[in-house]
Scaffold this motif. Sequence first.
Motif, mmCIF file in Angstrom:
data_model
loop_
_atom_site.group_PDB
_atom_site.id
_atom_site.type_symbol
_atom_site.label_atom_id
_atom_site.label_comp_id
_atom_site.label_asym_id
_atom_site.label_seq_id
_atom_site.Cartn_x
_atom_site.Cartn_y
_atom_site.Cartn_z
ATOM 1 N N ALA A 216 0.832 -1.220 0.000
ATOM 2 C CA ALA A 216 0.000 0.000 0.000
ATOM 3 C C ALA A 216 0.864 1.267 0.000
ATOM 4 N N TRP A 217 1.832 1.347 0.901
ATOM 5 C CA TRP A 217 2.554 2.625 0.974
ATOM 6 C C TRP A 217 3.490 2.829 -0.207
ATOM 7 N N ARG A 218 3.769 1.763 -0.969
ATOM 8 C CA ARG A 218 4.547 1.922 -2.216
ATOM 9 C C ARG A 218 3.634 2.167 -3.422
ATOM 10 N N ASN A 219 2.324 2.288 -3.140
ATOM 11 C CA ASN A 219 1.351 2.504 -4.203
ATOM 12 C C ASN A 219 1.317 1.349 -5.202
ATOM 13 N N MET A 220 1.601 0.143 -4.722
ATOM 14 C CA MET A 220 1.534 -1.042 -5.594
ATOM 15 C C MET A 220 0.116 -1.609 -5.471
ATOM 16 N N ASN A 221 -0.585 -1.647 -6.625
ATOM 17 C CA ASN A 221 -1.997 -2.003 -6.634
ATOM 18 C C ASN A 221 -2.182 -3.530 -6.635
ATOM 19 N N LEU A 222 -2.922 -4.053 -5.654
ATOM 20 C CA LEU A 222 -3.166 -5.510 -5.633
ATOM 21 C C LEU A 222 -4.465 -5.807 -6.380
ATOM 22 N N SER A 223 -4.438 -6.759 -7.331
ATOM 23 C CA SER A 223 -5.656 -7.071 -8.080
ATOM 24 C C SER A 223 -6.286 -8.370 -7.602
ATOM 25 N N LYS A 224 -5.583 -9.096 -6.748
ATOM 26 C CA LYS A 224 -6.170 -10.336 -6.218
ATOM 27 C C LYS A 224 -5.442 -10.718 -4.940
ATOM 28 N N ILE A 225 -6.216 -11.184 -3.960
ATOM 29 C CA ILE A 225 -5.581 -11.835 -2.812
ATOM 30 C C ILE A 225 -6.496 -12.978 -2.405
ATOM 31 N N GLU A 226 -5.937 -14.157 -2.354
ATOM 32 C CA GLU A 226 -6.752 -15.327 -2.025
ATOM 33 C C GLU A 226 -6.037 -16.156 -0.968
ATOM 34 N N SER A 227 -6.761 -16.534 0.068
ATOM 35 C CA SER A 227 -6.133 -17.376 1.095
ATOM 36 C C SER A 227 -6.469 -18.832 0.807
ATOM 37 N N ARG A 228 -5.535 -19.687 1.138
ATOM 38 C CA ARG A 228 -5.727 -21.118 0.880
ATOM 39 C C ARG A 228 -5.083 -21.883 2.035
ATOM 40 N N THR A 229 -5.739 -22.912 2.469
ATOM 41 C CA THR A 229 -5.243 -23.631 3.640
ATOM 42 C C THR A 229 -3.865 -24.270 3.387
ATOM 43 N N LEU A 230 -3.002 -24.172 4.425
ATOM 44 C CA LEU A 230 -1.653 -24.755 4.330
ATOM 45 C C LEU A 230 -1.664 -26.260 4.593
ATOM 46 N N LYS A 231 -2.798 -26.755 5.079
ATOM 47 C CA LYS A 231 -2.956 -28.184 5.424
ATOM 48 C C LYS A 231 -2.066 -28.600 6.601
ATOM 49 N N THR A 232 -1.736 -27.630 7.440
ATOM 50 C CA THR A 232 -0.960 -27.953 8.644
ATOM 51 C C THR A 232 -1.846 -27.782 9.878
ATOM 52 N N GLY A 233 -3.142 -27.572 9.674
ATOM 53 C CA GLY A 233 -4.060 -27.387 10.803
ATOM 54 C C GLY A 233 -5.017 -26.262 10.479
ATOM 55 N N LEU A 234 -6.191 -26.305 11.113
ATOM 56 C CA LEU A 234 -7.206 -25.283 10.843
ATOM 57 C C LEU A 234 -6.672 -23.897 11.162
ATOM 58 N N GLY A 235 -6.969 -22.958 10.300
ATOM 59 C CA GLY A 235 -6.572 -21.571 10.586
ATOM 60 C C GLY A 235 -5.207 -21.198 10.027
ATOM 61 N N ASN A 236 -4.512 -22.148 9.383
ATOM 62 C CA ASN A 236 -3.198 -21.828 8.801
ATOM 63 C C ASN A 236 -3.328 -21.669 7.282
ATOM 64 N N TYR A 237 -2.925 -20.517 6.778
ATOM 65 C CA TYR A 237 -3.135 -20.213 5.362
ATOM 66 C C TYR A 237 -1.879 -19.697 4.673
ATOM 67 N N PHE A 238 -1.849 -19.855 3.335
ATOM 68 C CA PHE A 238 -0.940 -19.042 2.539
ATOM 69 C C PHE A 238 -1.792 -18.086 1.708
ATOM 70 N N PHE A 239 -1.173 -17.015 1.210
ATOM 71 C CA PHE A 239 -1.911 -16.008 0.441
ATOM 72 C C PHE A 239 -1.320 -15.904 -0.958
ATOM 73 N N PHE A 240 -2.200 -16.064 -1.955
ATOM 74 C CA PHE A 240 -1.799 -15.874 -3.357
ATOM 75 C C PHE A 240 -2.136 -14.429 -3.694
ATOM 76 N N ILE A 241 -1.122 -13.667 -4.059
ATOM 77 C CA ILE A 241 -1.312 -12.220 -4.268
ATOM 78 C C ILE A 241 -0.901 -11.835 -5.685
#
Length: 279
Positions: A216-241
Amino acid sequence: MKIAFLGPHASFTQLACSQIFPNNELLPQSSILDCFNAVKNGEAEKAVVPLENSIEGTVSMTLDYLYDFEDIFIETEAVMPIAHHLMIHPNNQNFNKIISHPQALAQTFHFRQNHFKDIETQDFSSTSASAKLVAENPQEKWAAIANSYAAKLYGLKIIHSDLQDFEQNHTKFIVLSKKKNILHLNIPKTSEKTSLIVTLPEDHAGGLHQVLSVFAWRNMNLSKIESRTLKTGLGNYFFFINVANEWHPILSENALEELKSIGAHVKFIGHYHEYLLEG
Ligand SMILES: O=C(O)C(=O)C[C@]1(C(=O)O)C=C[C@@H](O)C=C1
């Protein structure tokens, strides 16, 4: 050049693949995992796989393998209109089961609820594999959901056309490669973007906010962010940006450095153009 794709022949992926790579040797694979492995093992130089559909969303297997496989990058992205048709063997008048790829079944859910609510469905590895199976088993009275090229190739009769639940139905396909390369194609181009997979530092308040503020502070525009489970336990995610627009080498290197300094793990997935394909 050898290009792996989710087959067999006449899958939507093949229709995309043959527009991106005309006059190349296309190697049909029976799963998305096999496409990744074909590139990893050097059996194919590149692979084409689906990433996202405008009705049904992300093809989660593709996202998972982009996280799992080391040194496999996206070289280009191509968007293609998707039209689904219901087809049966020409010797049959009716059917008692519909088979197709889960994405195709999901994209036609309301059509099936309205017209064939009580007919059983079965997931299959691709739309073209289901068309081929229907063609090879006339005694079974099955129907497939696939594209019109599959109906033609496997000699099936289309009994309902354009089943997709929304008129606008597009799937994004990506080209995978071992090289961090930008593919330049001679077809209409729409945008340029960079994909990253970010794993947050340990769970704490504001962790994701900290990651997003790097862009944000570098003014870099994000067009997608998606979370996906890491499969190491509930609540653990990676983010595809996806970072939209051009890749500014200095700004971007600084952003990656800052992400690392706050303890995030960053995997560069590719910097590439998005193209438009014909349906
Ligand atoms: O089954 C096929 O024909 C495919 O190429 C796969 C796939 C997908 O996974 O999204 C591709 C496009 C359509 O969205 C439906 C199925």
